[in-house]
Design a protein around this motif. Sequence first.
Motif, mmCIF file in Angstrom:
data_model
loop_
_atom_site.group_PDB
_atom_site.id
_atom_site.type_symbol
_atom_site.label_atom_id
_atom_site.label_comp_id
_atom_site.label_asym_id
_atom_site.label_seq_id
_atom_site.Cartn_x
_atom_site.Cartn_y
_atom_site.Cartn_z
ATOM 1 N N UNK A 78 -30.660 41.220 -86.463
ATOM 2 C CA UNK A 78 -30.336 41.296 -87.878
ATOM 3 C C UNK A 78 -31.515 41.794 -88.677
ATOM 4 N N UNK A 79 -31.212 42.344 -89.856
ATOM 5 C CA UNK A 79 -32.250 42.855 -90.750
ATOM 6 C C UNK A 79 -31.806 42.623 -92.192
ATOM 7 N N UNK A 80 -32.757 42.257 -93.040
ATOM 8 C CA UNK A 80 -32.464 42.046 -94.464
ATOM 9 C C UNK A 80 -33.657 42.532 -95.277
ATOM 10 N N UNK A 81 -33.355 43.000 -96.490
ATOM 11 C CA UNK A 81 -34.407 43.506 -97.367
ATOM 12 C C UNK A 81 -34.105 43.103 -98.797
ATOM 13 N N UNK A 82 -35.108 42.545 -99.465
ATOM 14 C CA UNK A 82 -35.035 42.127 -100.856
ATOM 15 C C UNK A 82 -36.032 42.949 -101.649
ATOM 16 N N UNK A 83 -35.587 43.505 -102.779
ATOM 17 C CA UNK A 83 -36.512 44.259 -103.629
ATOM 18 C C UNK A 83 -37.173 43.298 -104.614
ATOM 19 N N UNK A 84 -38.293 43.723 -105.148
ATOM 20 C CA UNK A 84 -39.002 42.923 -106.138
ATOM 21 C C UNK A 84 -38.193 42.685 -107.399
ATOM 22 N N UNK A 85 -37.187 43.508 -107.630
ATOM 23 C CA UNK A 85 -36.309 43.353 -108.799
ATOM 24 C C UNK A 85 -35.205 42.326 -108.562
ATOM 25 N N UNK A 86 -35.184 41.710 -107.380
ATOM 26 C CA UNK A 86 -34.181 40.687 -107.101
ATOM 27 C C UNK A 86 -32.866 41.222 -106.575
ATOM 28 N N UNK A 87 -32.913 42.379 -105.940
ATOM 29 C CA UNK A 87 -31.692 42.942 -105.344
ATOM 30 C C UNK A 87 -31.770 42.813 -103.825
ATOM 31 N N UNK A 88 -30.728 42.231 -103.251
ATOM 32 C CA UNK A 88 -30.616 42.197 -101.798
ATOM 33 C C UNK A 88 -30.076 43.557 -101.386
ATOM 34 N N UNK A 89 -30.952 44.403 -100.886
ATOM 35 C CA UNK A 89 -30.582 45.788 -100.586
ATOM 36 C C UNK A 89 -30.001 45.943 -99.185
ATOM 37 N N UNK A 90 -30.385 45.087 -98.259
ATOM 38 C CA UNK A 90 -29.881 45.144 -96.881
ATOM 39 C C UNK A 90 -29.625 43.730 -96.384
ATOM 40 N N UNK A 91 -28.534 43.575 -95.647
ATOM 41 C CA UNK A 91 -28.264 42.363 -94.892
ATOM 42 C C UNK A 91 -27.240 42.748 -93.828
ATOM 43 N N UNK A 92 -27.733 43.157 -92.668
ATOM 44 C CA UNK A 92 -26.887 43.704 -91.604
ATOM 45 C C UNK A 92 -27.196 43.021 -90.277
ATOM 46 N N UNK A 93 -26.172 42.924 -89.435
ATOM 47 C CA UNK A 93 -26.301 42.313 -88.110
ATOM 48 C C UNK A 93 -25.748 43.238 -87.048
ATOM 49 N N UNK A 94 -26.243 43.065 -85.828
ATOM 50 C CA UNK A 94 -25.577 43.712 -84.705
ATOM 51 C C UNK A 94 -24.144 43.181 -84.664
ATOM 52 N N UNK A 95 -23.189 44.022 -84.317
ATOM 53 C CA UNK A 95 -21.791 43.555 -84.284
ATOM 54 C C UNK A 95 -21.603 42.298 -83.436
ATOM 55 N N UNK A 96 -22.260 42.233 -82.303
ATOM 56 C CA UNK A 96 -22.073 41.090 -81.403
ATOM 57 C C UNK A 96 -22.803 39.827 -81.869
ATOM 58 N N UNK A 97 -23.608 39.912 -82.930
ATOM 59 C CA UNK A 97 -24.308 38.741 -83.463
ATOM 60 C C UNK A 97 -23.556 38.100 -84.628
ATOM 61 N N UNK A 98 -22.477 38.724 -85.078
ATOM 62 C CA UNK A 98 -21.725 38.200 -86.222
ATOM 63 C C UNK A 98 -21.074 36.862 -85.879
#
Length: 181
Positions: A78-98
Amino acid sequence: MSLEIRSLEIRIAASTDADAACTVLRRSITECCDLDHKNDPAILDAWLGNKTPQMVANWFNSPTNFSLVAVSEGVVVGVALLTGAGKLALCYLLPEARGQGVGKALLARMEEQACSWGVKALQLHSTATGQEFFARRGYVDAGKVRSPYGVETVFFWKQLDAGAEAPDGGKRKRFCNCNPV
């Protein structure tokens, strides 16, 4: 393909994670978000266009972003990214990790980080695929927005500060250890 998450480490992403994180992003979009892209090659090309290892490394290295990877048994799932402005720009998982708590763990850590920055409300644009996931975690649907790559997304937000008034005049439940300002 099946993957059983037995151990999970959520850690700050490094540029050396970019290749694996890029694979997570591309597979998640391609294999899980068919409700959104409807297997339209033009939409997929536009959506995946900036999902390259170099671009992901740039996102991870940006001083205005906070990036995490979820790792199980040495594999980035999985990968996630938060911007300094408070936006969750990414939140993704491998299909088999869901469905195994990986997304919940990433999101909780991102909410903690936003609180530590003093962000009052977290915002994000969700795919149709992720809509139920965010709604179940207290995010408020604020309407539809078309993405630059041609997919209709749902704009979500969630109040993070503990002192915020609920619409009915009561106090919101506190879910993190933010200090009310």
